[in-house]
Design a protein around this motif. Structure first.
Motif, mmCIF file in Angstrom:
data_model
loop_
_atom_site.group_PDB
_atom_site.id
_atom_site.type_symbol
_atom_site.label_atom_id
_atom_site.label_comp_id
_atom_site.label_asym_id
_atom_site.label_seq_id
_atom_site.Cartn_x
_atom_site.Cartn_y
_atom_site.Cartn_z
ATOM 1 N N PHE A 30 0.820 -1.198 0.000
ATOM 2 C CA PHE A 30 0.000 0.000 0.000
ATOM 3 C C PHE A 30 0.859 1.256 0.000
ATOM 4 O O PHE A 30 2.013 1.240 0.432
ATOM 5 C CB PHE A 30 -0.956 0.017 1.202
ATOM 6 N N ASP A 31 0.267 2.316 -0.503
ATOM 7 C CA ASP A 31 0.912 3.623 -0.571
ATOM 8 C C ASP A 31 0.524 4.393 0.684
ATOM 9 O O ASP A 31 -0.615 4.831 0.826
ATOM 10 C CB ASP A 31 0.432 4.346 -1.832
ATOM 11 N N LEU A 32 1.462 4.544 1.609
ATOM 12 C CA LEU A 32 1.206 5.235 2.866
ATOM 13 C C LEU A 32 1.447 6.727 2.679
ATOM 14 O O LEU A 32 2.560 7.152 2.382
ATOM 15 C CB LEU A 32 2.125 4.690 3.966
ATOM 16 N N ARG A 33 0.396 7.512 2.859
ATOM 17 C CA ARG A 33 0.492 8.955 2.681
ATOM 18 C C ARG A 33 0.254 9.651 4.015
ATOM 19 O O ARG A 33 -0.830 9.567 4.584
ATOM 20 C CB ARG A 33 -0.497 9.435 1.623
ATOM 21 N N GLU A 34 1.283 10.310 4.473
ATOM 22 C CA GLU A 34 1.250 10.956 5.781
ATOM 23 C C GLU A 34 0.508 12.283 5.706
ATOM 24 O O GLU A 34 0.799 13.128 4.843
ATOM 25 C CB GLU A 34 2.677 11.188 6.272
ATOM 26 N N GLU A 35 -0.459 12.463 6.605
ATOM 27 C CA GLU A 35 -1.229 13.695 6.673
ATOM 28 C C GLU A 35 -0.663 14.614 7.759
ATOM 29 O O GLU A 35 -0.095 14.144 8.743
ATOM 30 C CB GLU A 35 -2.696 13.393 6.991
ATOM 31 N N ASP A 36 -0.843 15.903 7.566
ATOM 32 C CA ASP A 36 -0.510 16.892 8.589
ATOM 33 C C ASP A 36 -1.822 17.331 9.228
ATOM 34 O O ASP A 36 -2.438 18.311 8.806
ATOM 35 C CB ASP A 36 0.222 18.073 7.966
ATOM 36 N N LEU A 37 -2.254 16.586 10.249
ATOM 37 C CA LEU A 37 -3.569 16.842 10.841
ATOM 38 C C LEU A 37 -3.597 18.109 11.683
ATOM 39 O O LEU A 37 -4.663 18.691 11.909
ATOM 40 C CB LEU A 37 -3.999 15.647 11.703
ATOM 41 N N LEU A 38 -2.454 18.547 12.163
ATOM 42 C CA LEU A 38 -2.431 19.673 13.078
ATOM 43 C C LEU A 38 -2.542 21.016 12.372
ATOM 44 O O LEU A 38 -2.994 21.996 12.981
ATOM 45 C CB LEU A 38 -1.153 19.635 13.914
ATOM 46 N N SER A 39 -2.156 21.066 11.100
ATOM 47 C CA SER A 39 -2.168 22.385 10.459
ATOM 48 C C SER A 39 -2.598 22.395 9.000
ATOM 49 O O SER A 39 -3.047 23.437 8.507
ATOM 50 C CB SER A 39 -0.766 23.020 10.556
ATOM 51 N N ASN A 40 -2.499 21.275 8.298
ATOM 52 C CA ASN A 40 -2.737 21.348 6.855
ATOM 53 C C ASN A 40 -3.230 20.010 6.308
ATOM 54 O O ASN A 40 -2.457 19.238 5.747
ATOM 55 C CB ASN A 40 -1.447 21.772 6.135
ATOM 56 N N LYS A 41 -4.511 19.742 6.450
ATOM 57 C CA LYS A 41 -5.081 18.510 5.914
ATOM 58 C C LYS A 41 -5.111 18.574 4.393
ATOM 59 O O LYS A 41 -5.427 19.610 3.812
ATOM 60 C CB LYS A 41 -6.490 18.299 6.469
ATOM 61 N N SER A 42 -4.811 17.456 3.768
ATOM 62 C CA SER A 42 -4.714 17.432 2.316
ATOM 63 C C SER A 42 -6.088 17.503 1.660
ATOM 64 O O SER A 42 -7.103 17.079 2.249
ATOM 65 C CB SER A 42 -4.002 16.156 1.862
ATOM 66 N N PRO A 43 -6.164 18.008 0.427
ATOM 67 C CA PRO A 43 -7.424 17.999 -0.312
ATOM 68 C C PRO A 43 -7.990 16.584 -0.472
ATOM 69 O O PRO A 43 -9.214 16.395 -0.454
ATOM 70 C CB PRO A 43 -7.046 18.600 -1.670
ATOM 71 N N LEU A 44 -7.086 15.589 -0.606
ATOM 72 C CA LEU A 44 -7.551 14.215 -0.761
ATOM 73 C C LEU A 44 -8.261 13.726 0.495
ATOM 74 O O LEU A 44 -9.293 13.047 0.414
ATOM 75 C CB LEU A 44 -6.368 13.300 -1.100
ATOM 76 N N LEU A 45 -7.733 14.074 1.669
ATOM 77 C CA LEU A 45 -8.383 13.683 2.916
ATOM 78 C C LEU A 45 -9.759 14.348 3.036
ATOM 79 O O LEU A 45 -10.749 13.703 3.391
ATOM 80 C CB LEU A 45 -7.514 14.066 4.114
ATOM 81 N N LEU A 46 -9.823 15.628 2.738
ATOM 82 C CA LEU A 46 -11.088 16.352 2.841
ATOM 83 C C LEU A 46 -12.109 15.832 1.834
ATOM 84 O O LEU A 46 -13.315 15.833 2.103
ATOM 85 C CB LEU A 46 -10.844 17.847 2.621
ATOM 86 N N GLU A 47 -11.613 15.364 0.698
ATOM 87 C CA GLU A 47 -12.508 14.828 -0.333
ATOM 88 C C GLU A 47 -13.020 13.435 0.031
ATOM 89 O O GLU A 47 -14.194 13.120 -0.172
ATOM 90 C CB GLU A 47 -11.769 14.771 -1.674
ATOM 91 N N THR A 48 -12.139 12.607 0.584
ATOM 92 C CA THR A 48 -12.515 11.209 0.836
ATOM 93 C C THR A 48 -13.184 10.987 2.181
ATOM 94 O O THR A 48 -13.862 9.986 2.385
ATOM 95 C CB THR A 48 -11.274 10.298 0.735
ATOM 96 N N ASN A 49 -12.995 11.916 3.127
ATOM 97 C CA ASN A 49 -13.687 11.824 4.411
ATOM 98 C C ASN A 49 -14.258 13.193 4.770
ATOM 99 O O ASN A 49 -13.838 13.826 5.745
ATOM 100 C CB ASN A 49 -12.745 11.333 5.506
ATOM 101 N N PRO A 50 -15.235 13.668 3.991
ATOM 102 C CA PRO A 50 -15.774 15.014 4.216
ATOM 103 C C PRO A 50 -16.592 15.144 5.494
ATOM 104 O O PRO A 50 -16.787 16.253 5.985
ATOM 105 C CB PRO A 50 -16.651 15.245 2.973
#
Length: 219
Positions: A30-50
């Motif tokens: 799997f492709d592990l993509r690290e998120e910055d939850l404290l300051s800058n959530k990625s557009p992909l995270l916001l799109e896939t878990n709105p």
């Protein structure tokens, strides 16, 4: 397979650790993509878990699966049927889900134990340890919660082991002294490659929680 299986994660998250362990137990690349939850959530995270805008999110063939226990069940049903995480017996499967849900109720208590102070902290510590004692009673003398096979409840609980050191330092609370059998179980789990690769160094977790505590506590 890595190009079609993506895991959005945040390294100290015990919920993300669950997904990492389950994927590695099944031998899934799997492709592990690290998120910055404290300051800058990625557009992909916001799109896939709105709805919750939280990790982990598993993206398989372009479709998103959210919530850690749901993800673990999805992984179990999708890959590696020869090594299931959930029991085949309906009753035992129900029991495993019950105890995994019970583990989820312990998470916020642990957070209160290291984040709070005074009487609130003492009450949280007592409740936290009691929760582990209940789990230790369910474990009994078995190698794993499901018996001899590492499974769903083990995947759900073992990420908490990574915070035991931080809890001892930040809240003067020793799970090892109160629940020795549970710690022996955790050390057994840590011998598995899937677990050892998925859990970060406890000292690194402690450093992170120390910074987070200073940030969250009112001045």
């Amino acid at each position: 397979m890595a190009e079609e299986v993506i895991l959005l994660d945040f390294w100290p998250s015990p919920f993300g650790m669950r997904a990492r362990i389950a994927l590695r137990e099944k031998g899934v690349d799997f492709d592990l993509r690290e998120e910055d939850l404290l300051s800058n959530k990625s557009p992909l995270l916001l799109e896939t878990n709105p709805v919750h805008e939280k990790i982990p999110v598993l993206i398989h063939k372009g479709k998103a699966v959210c919530e850690s226990l749901v993800i673990v069940q999805y992984i179990d049903e999708t890959w590696g049927h020869e090594c299931p995480l959930l029991p085949s017996d309906p009753y035992e499967r129900t029991r495993a889900r019950f105890w995994a849900d019970y583990v989820d109720k312990i998470f916020p208590v642990g957070r209160a134990a290291w984040l709070s102070t005074g009487e609130t902290q003492e009450a949280a510590k007592e409740e936290y340890i009691q929760g582990f004692k209940t789990l230790e009673g369910e474990l009994g003398d078995k190698a794993y919660f499901g018996g001899e096979r590492f499974g769903y409840v083990d995947v759900s609980l073992i990420p908490l082991y990574n915070s035991f050191y931080a809890l001892e330092k930040l809240a003067n609370c020793s799970v090892a002294e109160e629940c020795p059998k549970l710690v022996q179980w955790a050390e057994r789990c840590m011998q598995r490659e899937s677990v050892a690769k998925s859990l970060p160094d406890p000292h690194k977790v402690y450093d992170f929680l120390l910074v987070l505590k200073k940030k969250l506590q009112p001045q």
